[in-house]
Write an enzyme that holds these catalytic residues in place. Sequence first.
Site, PDB file in Angstrom:
ATOM      1  N   TYR A 141      10.962  -1.011  -9.211  1.00 24.36           N
ATOM      2  CA  TYR A 141       9.811  -1.306 -10.074  1.00 24.36           C
ATOM      3  C   TYR A 141      10.211  -2.110 -11.307  1.00 24.36           C
ATOM      4  CZ  TYR A 141       6.063   1.527  -7.996  1.00 24.36           C
ATOM      5  OH  TYR A 141       5.068   2.028  -7.197  1.00 24.36           O
ATOM      6  N   LYS A 192      17.723   6.294   1.111  1.00 28.77           N
ATOM      7  CA  LYS A 192      18.093   5.630   2.358  1.00 28.77           C
ATOM      8  C   LYS A 192      19.570   5.265   2.254  1.00 28.77           C
ATOM      9  CE  LYS A 192      15.889   3.729   5.379  1.00 28.77           C
ATOM     10  NZ  LYS A 192      15.819   4.084   6.844  1.00 28.77           N
ATOM     11  N   ASP A 224      12.534   7.843   5.454  1.00 28.16           N
ATOM     12  CA  ASP A 224      11.632   7.723   6.613  1.00 28.16           C
ATOM     13  C   ASP A 224      11.474   9.074   7.305  1.00 28.16           C
ATOM     14  OD1 ASP A 224      14.324   7.551   7.346  1.00 28.16           O
ATOM     15  OD2 ASP A 224      13.992   6.101   8.955  1.00 28.16           O
ATOM     16  N   ASP A 248       6.626   6.953  -4.878  1.00 30.80           N
ATOM     17  CA  ASP A 248       5.247   6.451  -4.871  1.00 30.80           C
ATOM     18  C   ASP A 248       4.614   6.715  -3.499  1.00 30.80           C
ATOM     19  OD1 ASP A 248       2.960   5.044  -5.779  1.00 30.80           O
ATOM     20  OD2 ASP A 248       3.696   3.215  -4.816  1.00 30.80           O
ATOM     21  N   ASP A 252       1.886  10.027  -2.299  1.00 28.35           N
ATOM     22  CA  ASP A 252       0.553   9.807  -1.718  1.00 28.35           C
ATOM     23  C   ASP A 252       0.423  10.567  -0.410  1.00 28.35           C
ATOM     24  OD1 ASP A 252      -0.293   8.109  -3.736  1.00 28.35           O
ATOM     25  OD2 ASP A 252      -1.108   6.622  -2.344  1.00 28.35           O
TER      26      ASP A 252
HETATM   27  C1  IPM Z   1       1.025   5.571  -8.919  1.00 27.49           C
HETATM   28  C2  IPM Z   1       0.366   4.226  -8.728  1.00 27.49           C
HETATM   29  C3  IPM Z   1       1.079   3.212  -9.587  1.00 27.49           C
HETATM   30  C4  IPM Z   1       2.500   3.109  -9.075  1.00 27.49           C
HETATM   31  C5  IPM Z   1       0.409   1.829  -9.666  1.00 27.49           C
HETATM   32  C6  IPM Z   1      -1.032   1.918 -10.134  1.00 27.49           C
HETATM   33  C7  IPM Z   1       1.178   0.877 -10.527  1.00 27.49           C
HETATM   34  O1  IPM Z   1       0.365   3.897  -7.376  1.00 27.49           O
HETATM   35  O2  IPM Z   1       1.037   6.056 -10.055  1.00 27.49           O
HETATM   36  O3  IPM Z   1       1.515   6.131  -7.939  1.00 27.49           O
HETATM   37  O4  IPM Z   1       2.785   2.375  -8.112  1.00 27.49           O
HETATM   38  O5  IPM Z   1       3.369   3.749  -9.658  1.00 27.49           O
HETATM   39 MG    MG Z   2       1.039   5.431  -6.089  1.00 31.41          MG
END
Ligand code: IPM
Ligand code: MG
Length: 366
Positions: A141, A192, A224, A248, A252
């Site tokens: 990032y 990884k 993975d 990230d 999710d």
């Molecule tokens: C998160 C989001 C952010 C990230 C974006 C909005 C920049 O997806 O907080 O997980 O990728 O960190």
């Molecule tokens: Mg995210």
Amino acid sequence: MTPSILLLPGDGIGPEVMREVRRVLDWFARTRGLEFHVDEDLVGGVAIDTHGVPLTDAALAKAQAADAVLLGAVGGPKWAELPFENQPERGLLRLRKDLGLFANLRPALVFDALVEASSLKPELVRGLDLMIVRELTGGVYFGEPRGITELANGERRGVNTQVYDTHEIVRIGRVAFELARKRHHKLCSVEKANVMESGVLWREEITKLKADYADVELSHMYADNCAMQLVRQPKQFDVVVTDNLFGDLLSDCAAMLTGSLGMLPSASLGDADAEGRRKALYEPVHGSAPDIAGKGLANPLAMILSVAMMLRYSFDEPEEAELLEKAVQRVLATGKRTRDLAGAGTTEVSTAEMGEALIYELSSSQ
Ligand code: IPM
Ligand code: MG
């Protein structure tokens, strides 16, 4: 001194879920004598529209000075065509970086009342309670070099760099080990190492740390495989520690095990100062959801659970945090659901009605 909170509602559904936070904070002030100085500012698209930048220096300074920051969400199609450096997300990334918020805690907790909402079989997720600890200020990032360059042959090249220094791995590793110690004493470190040198270093440094945490069981997993295990048998995990990008994705994925992104809070913490205080920002894991913004459909519970995390981690008020979390459980048990979770046998309510129902549950617990 009265502690201070900065609210950054941001874009999309951010302002409507933050409205319910105001209500909750008012309740704690009125009923529990928990007073905060509450200030508010802009971040993301709304800051671009007003000031031309996704985060002003003044808003950043306020965030630096506050004891805790609560953030709604940033981004939306309206700003998608702006140059990369001016997009709403840069405001959030600047906050994380400049406040040094390297430790992102993302719990995935399945509430009993929501077991059926998960896309996995109920027996796989009932009682699920895992914590992803994502490194938040390093890795690909922020790594240099980065950018898009023109090549001599007329092609273009996009470059990002995955880079971790020892101290970055060690400090996130310690946060994760400490958390595991307060939970079920299991830590899974994810990278990884079979492909990336940064992963080899990550694994070596985390393995070294283990010597200081004899009571924590440490395992390692490739990212993975971890994605697969999260949907195969999520209850095998207690705490997972991983880098910025894998974190990230995996957070999710873990979030969805619980049925809705609309239920998940997060905390981003910096280093402790001499008095043990950490800079901290709390935000829901969900995004700005521009498609439903302004319609009263958003689920405010992730934002409200972020307030619970704030009470626990920034203000050392575990009982107040629990009060709030229990009220969320009770409100769900009444069958009230916002659109994201509504279904047979439930009563659909609006964002504000959910906020009201929550205050009702808080009050009746007194
Ligand atoms: C998160 C989001 C952010 C990230 C974006 C909005 C920049 O997806 O907080 O997980 O990728 O960190
Ligand atoms: Mg995210």
